[in-house]
Design an enzyme around this catalytic site. Structure first.
Site, PDB file in Angstrom:
ATOM      1  N   GLN A 241       0.843  -1.185   0.000  1.00 44.91           N
ATOM      2  CA  GLN A 241       0.000   0.000   0.000  1.00 44.91           C
ATOM      3  C   GLN A 241       0.881   1.238   0.000  1.00 44.91           C
ATOM      4  OE1 GLN A 241      -0.441   2.231   2.849  1.00 44.91           O
ATOM      5  NE2 GLN A 241      -2.168   3.429   2.094  1.00 44.91           N
ATOM      6  N   SER A 242       0.500   2.242  -0.800  1.00 46.14           N
ATOM      7  CA  SER A 242       1.220   3.512  -0.880  1.00 46.14           C
ATOM      8  C   SER A 242       2.659   3.259  -1.350  1.00 46.14           C
ATOM      9  CB  SER A 242       1.161   4.223   0.475  1.00 46.14           C
ATOM     10  OG  SER A 242       1.603   5.548   0.379  1.00 46.14           O
ATOM     11  N   ALA A 243       3.655   3.672  -0.557  1.00 46.75           N
ATOM     12  CA  ALA A 243       5.035   3.377  -0.955  1.00 46.75           C
ATOM     13  C   ALA A 243       5.259   1.879  -1.085  1.00 46.75           C
ATOM     14  CB  ALA A 243       6.007   3.964   0.060  1.00 46.75           C
TER      15      ALA A 243
END
Length: 573
Positions: A241-243
Site C-alpha cells: 500500500q502507498s510506498a
C-alpha cells in the site's frame, strides 16, 4: 509549525487501543509456543486466537558499521542458534517530521482520520539493525502444507512505517473461514537515507535503491524458508500500500522484470493499493544529488574528499548523527508532501529506467494483478500547505516543489486542465475549513501520483495477463477528506463489517486462485459484491461503495490525464 510525528502516532495508537481494534491483537500471549526449524536455527513464536506469530526473524546481517549504505548480506545462522520471535519485532529508523497546520489539527479531530492517518507508524523498538521478516499462519499449520503466501510491503513515503501494526488476526481467520487458508508475511526494509539515498557517489559505489534490495532479499528468504512454515514458495503474491505499492511495481520491474531466484519466480501475483509507478529522475540526478549533499553536510562529512571517502564517512559516523542527517531534508508529511526526498530511482542496473518507461516498454514481470485507489488520494497530502490562495500561488508551489524540470508555463498548462473547485472529494464544497486552492491541489496530487499512474500501468498490461482495477468510495462522507489515502488499511487488516470482509474475501480468493471472484458464496459479504471482470474485458473498475459495488468507467479528468501522460518526462520527481 513542524513537530515530531512519533507523539502523534503514539496518541493515535492509544486511541486505537482504547477502541479495541488494534492494540488488543498486537501482542499475542507467550503460550502455546510454536517452533519452526530452519537452516539458520530455530524460530520460536507465539499463538493467539487461531493465529501463530513469528515476528522479527532476522533475514540479513545487521546493516550497521561497514555494512551501512551497502546492499543487504544474507544471514546464514542465528546468534545462539535460535530466535525468540514472540514480540512485535523492530522497526527501521523513521522520519520524524510533520508540519502541524490548523487544517491538519481539524482533520485529526475526525474519528475516521484519527484511526487511520498515521496508521502503521512504528510504536516499538526502532533500530538500525532492523532487517527482519515476520510470518503469520493459521494455528496448527504443519511444515510443507503448501499454503499460498501473501507477502506484505508496508507504506510510509519511503520514510516511515513498519510491520509492527500489521498482523494476521483478521485476514488469516477469514481465510480459514473461506476454506482458503493462507500465510501472511511482512518484511522490514531500510527507509530514508538508510535505504534510499541518491547521488553520484551512491551510484558509483553500487549503493542505490537499498530498500528495494532489502525487499528482494526478503522474497528470497521466503523462497528458501517458507515451506518449513507450511507455505508454498511457488504461490507467493506480493502486496503493498502507498510506498509499499510503488515497491510492488518496482519488484516487478527490478532487473528489467527478472523475478527469478534459483530458476523459479519469486512471486506469481501482485496487489497494489494506492500506488504503482512514480516517474523519477535518475539516482544521480539534480534532486537526488541535492538530497545527498544536504545529508552529507548535516552528518559533518562534506569535507571528506573523494566520492568513496564521503560514503565511508557516512558509514563511520555514529547512528544518532546519521539518523539526524537523514531527517535534515523535507519529509513527506510536510509542505514537501509527495515530492519525496527519498524514493526509488533509476540507477541503470536495479531499476534501469524511470518506472513509467519500464511499464510502457514491458520491462517488468507481468503477473496477474489487482490495482486500485481511494477516490480522494490527494486530500491527505494537501493538508500540509496553508498559504496557497491563488492559482498563481498553486503554479509556483508545484513548479518549485514538484515539477522543477518543467517550465512554469508547462505547469500552468497542467493546472489549467483542472477546474478551480473540482468535485474532489465528491460532495465536499469549498469552505472556511480549507484554503482556497486545497481541492485543486488535492486533485492534482492524487491524480499525478496515484490515479493516473494506475491507469497508465493498466493500459500497459498485455491482454493475456489478467488485471483487475478498483476504486474505493466507501468513506465519501468524511468531511474535508472524502475517501482518502489509507482508509483501506483498517478495512483490510482489522475491521470485520460486511464491506471490510467482502474486500478481504476478494484478496483471499486472489491469493489462492489468482482470481478475486472465487470467494465463498452465501455469506453476508457476498451480497455486497458484484462480479468483477478483468480490466481487459470492459476497461472498467469495481467501485467499492459504502453499501454495494458496481462497475464504473475510468475516464475521470480525461484532459488532465492526457496532458500528464504526454509530459511525463518533464513531470518526473
Amino acid at each position: 509549525m513542524r513537530s515530531n510525528i512519533l507523539p502523534l502516532a503514539a496518541t493515535l495508537v492509544g486511541l486505537l487501543g482504547a477502541s479495541g481494534t488494534v492494540a488488543s491483537r498486537c501482542k499475542p500471549p507467550p503460550t502455546p509456543t510454536p517452533t519452526v526449524l530452519l537452516r539458520a536455527g530455530t524460530v520460536i513464536g507465539a499463538a493467539d486466537h487461531g493465529v501463530e506469530y513469528f515476528r522479527g526473524i532476522p533475514y540479513a546481517q545487521p546493516p550497521t558499521g561497514s555494512l551501512r549504505l551497502k546492499p543487504p548480506v544474507r544471514l546464514q545462522k542465528f546468534n545462539n542458534g535460535s530466535v525468540q520471535a514472540t514480540g512485535l519485532g523492530p522497526a527501521c529508523p523513521q522520519s520524524t517530521a510533520v508540519d502541524i497546520t490548523p487544517l491538519l489539527l481539524e482533520v485529526l479531530s475526525l474519528p475516521e482520520a484519527a484511526d487511520t492517518l498515521f496508521f502503521g507508524s512504528a510504536t516499538g523498538d526502532v533500530t538500525e539493525d532492523c532487517l527482519t521478516i515476520s510470518v503469520m499462519r493459521p494455528k496448527g499449520t504443519k511444515a510443507y502444507a503448501k499454503l499460498p503466501v501473501l507477502f506484505w510491503i508496508y507504506g510510509g513515503g519511503f520514510e516511515a512505517g513498519s510491520p509492527q501494526m500489521y498482523n494476521g488476526s483478521v485476514l488469516i481467520p477469514e481465510s480459514v473461514a473461506q476454506g482458503k487458508p493462507m500465510i501472511l508475511v511482512s518484511v522490514n526494509y531500510r527507509l530514508g537515507a538508510f535505504g534510499f539515498l541518491g547521488g553520484k557517489e551512491v551510484l558509483a559505489d553500487g549503493a542505490a535503491n537499498l530498500g528495494l534490495l532489502d525487499q528482494r532479499l526478503g522474497l528470497e528468504w521466503v523462497a528458501d524458508n517458507i515451506a518449513a512454515f507450511g507455505g508454498d514458495p511457488d504461490a507467493v503474491t506480493i502486496w503493498g500500500q502507498s510506498a509499499g505499492a510503488v515497491s510492488v511495481f518496482d519488484q516487478l520491474a527490478l532487473f528489467d522484470g527478472n523475478n527469478k531466484y534459483k530458476g523459479r519466480p519469486l512471486f506469481r501475483g501482485a496487489i497494489m493499493n494506492s500506488g504503482s509507478i512514480t516517474p523519477t529522475e535518475p539516482v544521480d540526478g539534480v534532486k537526488a544529488q541535492g538530497i545527498f549533499d544536504t545529508v552529507l553536510e548535516a552528518a559533518g562529512c562534506a569535507a571528506s574528499g573523494a566520492n568513496a571517502a564521503k560514503l565511508e564517512c557516512l558509514r563511520a559516523v555514529d547512528f544518532e548523527t546519521f539518523y539526524n542527517a537523514s531527517n535534515s531534508v523535507p519529509g513527506y508529511l510536510t509542505d514537501n508532501s509527495l515530492a519525496f526526498s527519498y524514493s526509488p530511482r533509476p540507477d541503470g542496473r536495479i531499476l534501469t529506467a524511470s518506472p513509467e518507461v519500464l511499464a510502457q516498454t514491458g520491462k517488468y514481470a507481468a503477473v496477474p494483478t489487482i490495482i486500485g485507489n481511494q477516490e480522494n488520494e490527494g486530500t491527505v497530502f494537501a493538508l500540509f500547505q496553508s498559504n496557497i490562495t491563488t492559482e498563481a500561488d498553486l503554479i509556483s508551489y508545484l513548479h518549485a516543489v514538484f515539477f522543477r524540470n518543467a517550465t512554469r508555463e508547462e505547469v500552468a498548462s497542467l493546472v489549467a486542465t483542472y477546474p478551480a473547485n473540482p468535485d474532489s472529494p465528491a460532495g465536499v464544497g469549498a469552505s472556511d475549513s480549507t484554503y482556497p486552492e486545497f481541492k485543486r491541489l488535492a486533485a492534482i496530487l492524487g491524480d499525478w501520483e496515484y490515479t493516473f499512474m494506475a491507469r497508465l500501468l493498466l493500459e500497459s498490461f498485455p491482454s493475456k495477463v489478467p488485471a483487475w482495477a478498483y476504486e474505493s468510495t466507501y468513506a465519501s462522507g468524511t468531511p474535508i477528506l472524502g475517501t482518502y489515502h489509507s482508509t483501506d488499511i483498517p478495512r483490510l487488516y482489522y475491521k470485520t463489517d460486511p464491506v471490510s470482509t467482502a474486500i478481504q474475501d476478494l484478496y483471499i480468493s486472489f491469493v489462492n486462485s489468482l482470481d478475486p471472484n472465487k470467494y465463498k458464496r452465501g455469506t453476508p459479504s457476498s451480497g455486497y459484491l458484484t462480479h468483477w471482470p478483468r480490466w481487459q474485458e470492459k476497461k472498467q473498475s469495481l467501485e467499492l461503495g459504502a453499501n454495494s459495488t458496481r462497475l464504473i468507467d475510468v475516464n475521470t479528468r480525461a484532459a488532465s490525464y492526457e496532458y500528464i501522460r504526454a509530459n511525463l518526462e518533464t513531470l518526473r520527481l
